[in-house]
Scaffold this motif. Structure first.
Motif, PDB file in Angstrom:
ATOM      1  N   SER A  50       0.805  -1.225   0.000  1.00 23.46           N
ATOM      2  CA  SER A  50       0.000   0.000   0.000  1.00 23.46           C
ATOM      3  C   SER A  50       0.839   1.276   0.000  1.00 23.46           C
ATOM      4  N   TRP A 111     -17.006  -2.373  10.922  1.00 23.01           N
ATOM      5  CA  TRP A 111     -16.892  -1.092  10.241  1.00 23.01           C
ATOM      6  C   TRP A 111     -17.800  -0.018  10.817  1.00 23.01           C
ATOM      7  N   TYR A 122      -1.008  -0.200  10.805  1.00 18.52           N
ATOM      8  CA  TYR A 122      -0.973   0.249   9.424  1.00 18.52           C
ATOM      9  C   TYR A 122       0.086   1.335   9.299  1.00 18.52           C
ATOM     10  N   CYS A 177     -13.889  -0.972  -4.830  1.00 18.43           N
ATOM     11  CA  CYS A 177     -12.851  -0.021  -4.409  1.00 18.43           C
ATOM     12  C   CYS A 177     -12.966   1.329  -5.108  1.00 18.43           C
ATOM     13  N   GLN A 263      -5.908   0.544   1.671  1.00 18.02           N
ATOM     14  CA  GLN A 263      -7.074   0.664   2.554  1.00 18.02           C
ATOM     15  C   GLN A 263      -6.798   1.850   3.489  1.00 18.02           C
ATOM     16  N   TYR A 267     -11.565   5.241   2.413  1.00 18.20           N
ATOM     17  CA  TYR A 267     -12.553   4.180   2.603  1.00 18.20           C
ATOM     18  C   TYR A 267     -13.105   4.109   4.023  1.00 18.20           C
ATOM     19  N   TRP A 268     -12.267   4.383   5.026  1.00 17.25           N
ATOM     20  CA  TRP A 268     -12.745   4.222   6.407  1.00 17.25           C
ATOM     21  C   TRP A 268     -12.793   5.513   7.215  1.00 17.25           C
TER      22      TRP A 268
END
Length: 295
Positions: A50, A111, A122, A177, A263, A267-268
């Motif tokens: 990533s 989520w 991460y 995605c 990710q 996205y989050w």
């Protein structure tokens, strides 16, 4: 015979003292290593692509915990998934845009609410800091008041060119995605056109309308440890109607350098400051991208 006995006792005493000194030295080194890991620096391995080309899978990075200050929390509470209080000792500075940061992923199990996994880390690049407004236009990051590139510019250019094809957009939609946080029709954001999204700073006040409920519900529930709901006549926190909300924490917008496969906050959503371990400052062991050798 008496001489041999004295020599044996002397030799045994010498060996015993040597063992004691060695054991004490090992304990001291272990204690210094633990203190160093907790308060000063830590090492993390890069598991995914990533952050390519900046960091590759198999790279080991050294993380500076002193910049913002080392974190203190109950390891037992973290392991048992109990409500976690994370305190940070005084640091020497602030996290800045474009710095590469290591953090605990805020959605390790589900989520719809922020969680904490003590071993799930991460690594991403900081795109937006508290007080920023982040946008994505034609796959390129834009931050209010910030002049210059944000994130990995070449990767953003490649993604922009790729998304000019309707077929490629449909492919990404099928792979799940393309659409982006908060996955709600009120904004219908995607990785090509996103925002503006305000990144809250401690003490900021927002009106509790439908948009802000959608954008910040998870953050508010994490801060208050109470349920935030929306009804026809307004927004309710633990059954009490609220017209506005004052944030008690700082947040960040994080992005991977590999825009095609990361990710990240697209996205989050937003990352609590308490979840950040520190700044990645150096690759101290790397894998050769061609041979796979470690050097």
């Amino acid at each position: 015979m008496e001489i041999n006995k004295k020599q044996f006792i002397k030799y045994t005493s010498h060996v015993f003292n040597l063992l004691v000194y060695t054991f004490s030295a090992c304990l001291l080194l272990a204690a210094l290593w633990i203190i160093g890991q907790v308060f000063f620096f830590a090492s993390f391995s890069i598991p995914t692509d990533s952050m390519v080309p900046t960091l590759c899978p198999g790279d080991y990075v050294l993380v500076n915990k002193l910049l913002k200050g080392p974190r203190l929390f109950s390891l037992n509470d973290a392991i048992d998934h109990k409500p976690l209080e994370i305190r940070r000792l005084k640091g020497m500075g602030e996290f800045r845009r474009n710095e590469v940061l290591v953090f605990n992923f805020p959605y390790p199990e589900r989520w719809d609410s922020i969680g904490f996994h003590v071993m799930l880390y991460y690594v991403k690049r900081c795109i937006g800091v508290p007080g920023d407004t982040v946008e994505i236009r034609d796959a390129h990051y834009r931050v209010n008041g910030h002049i210059g590139k944000t994130g990995h510019a070449e990767s953003q250019r490649q993604l922009s060119r790729y998304l000019k094809s309707k077929y490629n957009v449909e492919q990404m939609e099928r792979n799940g995605c393309y659409r982006a946080y908060p996955f709600d029709s009120i904004v219908d954001w995607n990785i090509q056109e996103f925002g503006p999204l305000y990144v809250p700073s401690q003490g900021d006040t927002v009106k509790m309308n439908h948009l802000h409920f959608v954008l910040y519900r998870r953050l508010i529930e994490w801060e208050q440890r109470k349920k935030l709901t929306e009804q026809e006549d307004g927004v309710y926190l633990d059954g009490r109607r609220i017209g506005e909300y004052v944030f008690t924490k700082n947040y960040y917008f994080m992005g991977g350098d590999n825009c095609f496969n990361s990710q990240d906050s697209r996205y989050w959503g937003l990352l609590p400051e308490e979840y950040i371990v520190g700044k990645a400052v150096r690759i101290w062991k790397a894998k050769d991208r061609h041979t796979g050798d470690i050097h």
